[in-house]
Scaffold this motif. Structure first.
Motif, PDB file in Angstrom:
ATOM      1  N   GLY A  51      -2.557  -3.512 -10.982  1.00 31.08           N
ATOM      2  CA  GLY A  51      -2.035  -2.187 -10.634  1.00 31.08           C
ATOM      3  C   GLY A  51      -3.096  -1.105 -10.731  1.00 31.08           C
ATOM      4  N   LEU A  52      -3.929  -1.177 -11.757  1.00 30.67           N
ATOM      5  CA  LEU A  52      -4.999  -0.186 -11.931  1.00 30.67           C
ATOM      6  C   LEU A  52      -6.065  -0.306 -10.843  1.00 30.67           C
ATOM      7  CD1 LEU A  52      -5.412  -0.190 -15.811  1.00 30.67           C
ATOM      8  CD2 LEU A  52      -4.543   1.684 -14.389  1.00 30.67           C
ATOM      9  N   ILE A  53      -6.339  -1.534 -10.389  1.00 36.14           N
ATOM     10  CA  ILE A  53      -7.299  -1.726  -9.294  1.00 36.14           C
ATOM     11  C   ILE A  53      -6.777  -1.068  -8.022  1.00 36.14           C
ATOM     12  CG2 ILE A  53      -8.284  -3.463  -7.728  1.00 36.14           C
ATOM     13  CD1 ILE A  53      -8.543  -5.303 -10.217  1.00 36.14           C
ATOM     14  N   VAL A  54      -5.501  -1.320  -7.695  1.00 38.99           N
ATOM     15  CA  VAL A  54      -4.901  -0.708  -6.497  1.00 38.99           C
ATOM     16  C   VAL A  54      -4.885   0.817  -6.637  1.00 38.99           C
ATOM     17  CG1 VAL A  54      -2.784  -0.494  -5.112  1.00 38.99           C
ATOM     18  CG2 VAL A  54      -3.487  -2.733  -5.973  1.00 38.99           C
ATOM     19  N   HIS A  55      -4.498   1.298  -7.820  1.00 37.41           N
ATOM     20  CA  HIS A  55      -4.450   2.742  -8.072  1.00 37.41           C
ATOM     21  C   HIS A  55      -5.835   3.368  -7.907  1.00 37.41           C
ATOM     22  CE1 HIS A  55      -3.066   6.514  -9.905  1.00 37.41           C
ATOM     23  NE2 HIS A  55      -4.246   6.531 -10.494  1.00 37.41           N
ATOM     24  N   THR A  56      -6.851   2.748  -8.516  1.00 38.63           N
ATOM     25  CA  THR A  56      -8.220   3.279  -8.459  1.00 38.63           C
ATOM     26  C   THR A  56      -8.740   3.302  -7.031  1.00 38.63           C
ATOM     27  OG1 THR A  56      -8.633   2.429 -10.682  1.00 38.63           O
ATOM     28  CG2 THR A  56     -10.566   3.013  -9.371  1.00 38.63           C
ATOM     29  N   TYR A  57      -8.474   2.239  -6.282  1.00 34.27           N
ATOM     30  CA  TYR A  57      -8.914   2.183  -4.878  1.00 34.27           C
ATOM     31  C   TYR A  57      -8.290   3.319  -4.059  1.00 34.27           C
ATOM     32  CZ  TYR A  57      -9.175   0.851   0.000  1.00 34.27           C
ATOM     33  OH  TYR A  57      -9.378   0.891   1.360  1.00 34.27           O
ATOM     34  N   PHE A  97      -6.963   6.104  -5.138  1.00 38.35           N
ATOM     35  CA  PHE A  97      -7.364   7.413  -5.662  1.00 38.35           C
ATOM     36  C   PHE A  97      -8.784   7.771  -5.222  1.00 38.35           C
ATOM     37  CE2 PHE A  97      -9.040  10.194  -9.020  1.00 38.35           C
ATOM     38  CZ  PHE A  97      -8.097  11.217  -8.966  1.00 38.35           C
ATOM     39  N   THR A  98      -9.710   6.811  -5.326  1.00 40.96           N
ATOM     40  CA  THR A  98     -11.117   7.099  -4.988  1.00 40.96           C
ATOM     41  C   THR A  98     -11.349   7.234  -3.479  1.00 40.96           C
ATOM     42  OG1 THR A  98     -11.627   4.733  -5.089  1.00 40.96           O
ATOM     43  CG2 THR A  98     -12.104   6.044  -7.052  1.00 40.96           C
ATOM     44  N   THR A  99     -10.441   6.681  -2.680  1.00 41.47           N
ATOM     45  CA  THR A  99     -10.554   6.817  -1.220  1.00 41.47           C
ATOM     46  C   THR A  99      -9.665   7.941  -0.684  1.00 41.47           C
ATOM     47  OG1 THR A  99      -8.897   5.061  -0.955  1.00 41.47           O
ATOM     48  CG2 THR A  99     -11.224   4.420  -0.799  1.00 41.47           C
ATOM     49  N   ASN A 100      -9.151   8.780  -1.605  1.00 39.71           N
ATOM     50  CA  ASN A 100      -8.293   9.926  -1.266  1.00 39.71           C
ATOM     51  C   ASN A 100      -7.045   9.533  -0.485  1.00 39.71           C
ATOM     52  OD1 ASN A 100     -10.011  11.924  -2.457  1.00 39.71           O
ATOM     53  ND2 ASN A 100     -11.396  11.672  -0.719  1.00 39.71           N
ATOM     54  N   LEU A 101      -6.502   8.360  -0.802  1.00 38.38           N
ATOM     55  CA  LEU A 101      -5.267   7.915  -0.145  1.00 38.38           C
ATOM     56  C   LEU A 101      -4.039   8.138  -1.026  1.00 38.38           C
ATOM     57  CD1 LEU A 101      -6.553   4.609   1.498  1.00 38.38           C
ATOM     58  CD2 LEU A 101      -5.962   6.742   2.660  1.00 38.38           C
ATOM     59  N   GLY A 102      -4.237   8.774  -2.173  1.00 40.23           N
ATOM     60  CA  GLY A 102      -3.111   9.135  -3.026  1.00 40.23           C
ATOM     61  C   GLY A 102      -3.092   8.420  -4.352  1.00 40.23           C
ATOM     62  N   SER A 103      -1.960   8.529  -5.050  1.00 41.99           N
ATOM     63  CA  SER A 103      -1.774   7.926  -6.374  1.00 41.99           C
ATOM     64  C   SER A 103      -0.751   6.803  -6.273  1.00 41.99           C
ATOM     65  CB  SER A 103      -1.289   8.976  -7.381  1.00 41.99           C
ATOM     66  OG  SER A 103      -2.296   9.951  -7.583  1.00 41.99           O
ATOM     67  N   PHE A 104      -1.115   5.648  -6.773  1.00 36.79           N
ATOM     68  CA  PHE A 104      -0.237   4.489  -6.706  1.00 36.79           C
ATOM     69  C   PHE A 104       0.657   4.388  -7.939  1.00 36.79           C
ATOM     70  CE2 PHE A 104       0.346  -0.216  -7.272  1.00 36.79           C
ATOM     71  CZ  PHE A 104       1.204  -0.393  -6.200  1.00 36.79           C
ATOM     72  N   LEU A 105       0.067   4.560  -9.130  1.00 35.07           N
ATOM     73  CA  LEU A 105       0.813   4.371 -10.365  1.00 35.07           C
ATOM     74  C   LEU A 105       1.224   5.666 -11.055  1.00 35.07           C
ATOM     75  CD1 LEU A 105      -1.152   1.430 -12.066  1.00 35.07           C
ATOM     76  CD2 LEU A 105       1.073   1.319 -10.959  1.00 35.07           C
ATOM     77  N   PHE A 106       0.327   6.629 -11.109  1.00 32.46           N
ATOM     78  CA  PHE A 106       0.594   7.838 -11.892  1.00 32.46           C
ATOM     79  C   PHE A 106      -0.210   9.008 -11.337  1.00 32.46           C
ATOM     80  CE2 PHE A 106      -2.750   5.337 -13.901  1.00 32.46           C
ATOM     81  CZ  PHE A 106      -3.790   6.242 -13.988  1.00 32.46           C
ATOM     82  N   GLU A 126      -0.516  11.944 -13.738  1.00 35.28           N
ATOM     83  CA  GLU A 126      -1.108  12.265 -15.043  1.00 35.28           C
ATOM     84  C   GLU A 126      -1.353  10.962 -15.805  1.00 35.28           C
ATOM     85  OE1 GLU A 126      -1.870  15.336 -16.014  1.00 35.28           O
ATOM     86  OE2 GLU A 126      -1.050  16.222 -14.180  1.00 35.28           O
ATOM     87  N   ARG A 127      -2.476  10.861 -16.503  1.00 34.40           N
ATOM     88  CA  ARG A 127      -2.839   9.610 -17.176  1.00 34.40           C
ATOM     89  C   ARG A 127      -1.822   9.164 -18.222  1.00 34.40           C
ATOM     90  NH1 ARG A 127      -9.208  10.623 -18.324  1.00 34.40           N
ATOM     91  NH2 ARG A 127      -9.796  10.958 -16.165  1.00 34.40           N
ATOM     92  N   ASN A 128      -1.192  10.146 -18.903  1.00 28.96           N
ATOM     93  CA  ASN A 128      -0.228   9.767 -19.953  1.00 28.96           C
ATOM     94  C   ASN A 128       0.984   9.033 -19.387  1.00 28.96           C
ATOM     95  OD1 ASN A 128       0.845  11.993 -18.700  1.00 28.96           O
ATOM     96  ND2 ASN A 128       1.457  13.032 -20.582  1.00 28.96           N
ATOM     97  N   GLN A 129       1.210   9.121 -18.053  1.00 28.47           N
ATOM     98  CA  GLN A 129       2.308   8.393 -17.429  1.00 28.47           C
ATOM     99  C   GLN A 129       2.076   6.881 -17.455  1.00 28.47           C
ATOM    100  OE1 GLN A 129       2.078  10.482 -13.652  1.00 28.47           O
ATOM    101  NE2 GLN A 129       4.010  11.539 -14.061  1.00 28.47           N
ATOM    102  N   LEU A 130       0.831   6.484 -17.602  1.00 31.61           N
ATOM    103  CA  LEU A 130       0.490   5.060 -17.658  1.00 31.61           C
ATOM    104  C   LEU A 130       1.147   4.396 -18.865  1.00 31.61           C
ATOM    105  CD1 LEU A 130      -1.151   2.707 -16.462  1.00 31.61           C
ATOM    106  CD2 LEU A 130      -3.069   3.437 -17.883  1.00 31.61           C
ATOM    107  N   LEU A 154       3.825   1.294 -18.983  1.00 33.36           N
ATOM    108  CA  LEU A 154       3.616   0.116 -19.827  1.00 33.36           C
ATOM    109  C   LEU A 154       4.835  -0.134 -20.708  1.00 33.36           C
ATOM    110  CD1 LEU A 154       1.522  -2.069 -20.472  1.00 33.36           C
ATOM    111  CD2 LEU A 154       0.634  -0.579 -22.255  1.00 33.36           C
ATOM    112  N   GLY A 155       5.378   0.944 -21.255  1.00 33.23           N
ATOM    113  CA  GLY A 155       6.583   0.828 -22.096  1.00 33.23           C
ATOM    114  C   GLY A 155       7.770   0.279 -21.318  1.00 33.23           C
TER     115      GLY A 155
END
Length: 203
Positions: free
Chosen positions: A62-68, A70-79, A81-85, A89-90
């Motif tokens: 999930g973090l790999i997809v999110h990072t990809y 986010f870094t390609t300016n295609l949006g946010s996949f998981l969160f 704000e970081r605290n939403q991660l 997980l919970g």
């Protein structure tokens, strides 16, 4: 029948689907007057390594997809704000894992235990993966909204087939259905969704 009913609801709830295999087994046992052997559900203490991997792999994916995205300016996949991660997980380790566990005690517990009496692990995993993927077919058809239904559905089924094989492998390796339930629940939270703010179409 369930898909036919909820498709007409204002807010379709797919979560109940996970209980249907368990209810089906209960109904079958009542109709055939057979006792359910709870040991066949494989609810035992799991080996530590597969247990840890069942948690880490979905989160990393999930973090790999999110990072990809986010870094390609295609949006946010998981969160956003970081605290939403931590919230994700919970949810993945509690509600999602428990609901997935209700499904997994049948597919990777009861069904895999029964099939392993007849077949090798590889054959067993392939049979379960095939049936499990087809069982999810209405989700692709009714709810995913693929622009190209054929390509989208085939891709979805292929991902499900691979996921099912991994679930069966975790169950076999660990000797317990618990890692499969955790992996399934976390995959639902960290990977099998449409993203929260992505700027690309789902297909």
């Amino acid at each position: 029948i369930y898909h036919y009913a909820i498709k007409r609801a204002e807010q379709p709830y797919l979560g109940f689907l996970m209980v249907i295999p368990l209810l089906s087994l209960f109904l079958l046992c009542i109709a055939s007057r057979q006792k359910i052997d709870v040991q066949e559900f494989s609810l035992k203490k799991a080996k530590m390594l597969p247990l840890l991997l069942s948690i880490m792999l979905p989160v990393i994916l999930g973090l790999i997809v999110h990072t990809y995205l986010f870094t390609t300016n295609l949006g946010s996949f998981l969160f956003v704000e970081r605290n939403q991660l931590f919230f994700l997980l919970g949810i993945g380790l509690t509600i999602a894992a428990i609901s997935a566990g209700l499904e997994e005690i049948i597919w990777r517990g009861y069904y895999q235990t029964r099939l392993r009496m007849l077949y090798s692990f590889n054959k067993t995993a392939i049979i379960i993966a095939f049936v499990w993927s087809i069982w999810h077919l209405p989700i692709a058809y009714f709810y995913k909204g693929y622009t190209n239904l054929l390509v989208g559905t085939l891709s979805y089924l292929m991902i499900l087939f691979i996921t099912s094989y991994l679930l069966s492998y975790l169950r076999e390796w660990s000797g317990s259905v618990v890692p499969a339930a955790l992996f399934h629940g976390l995959m639902n939270v960290f990977y099998f969704h449409d993203g929260i703010q992505i700027a690309i179409p789902l297909h």
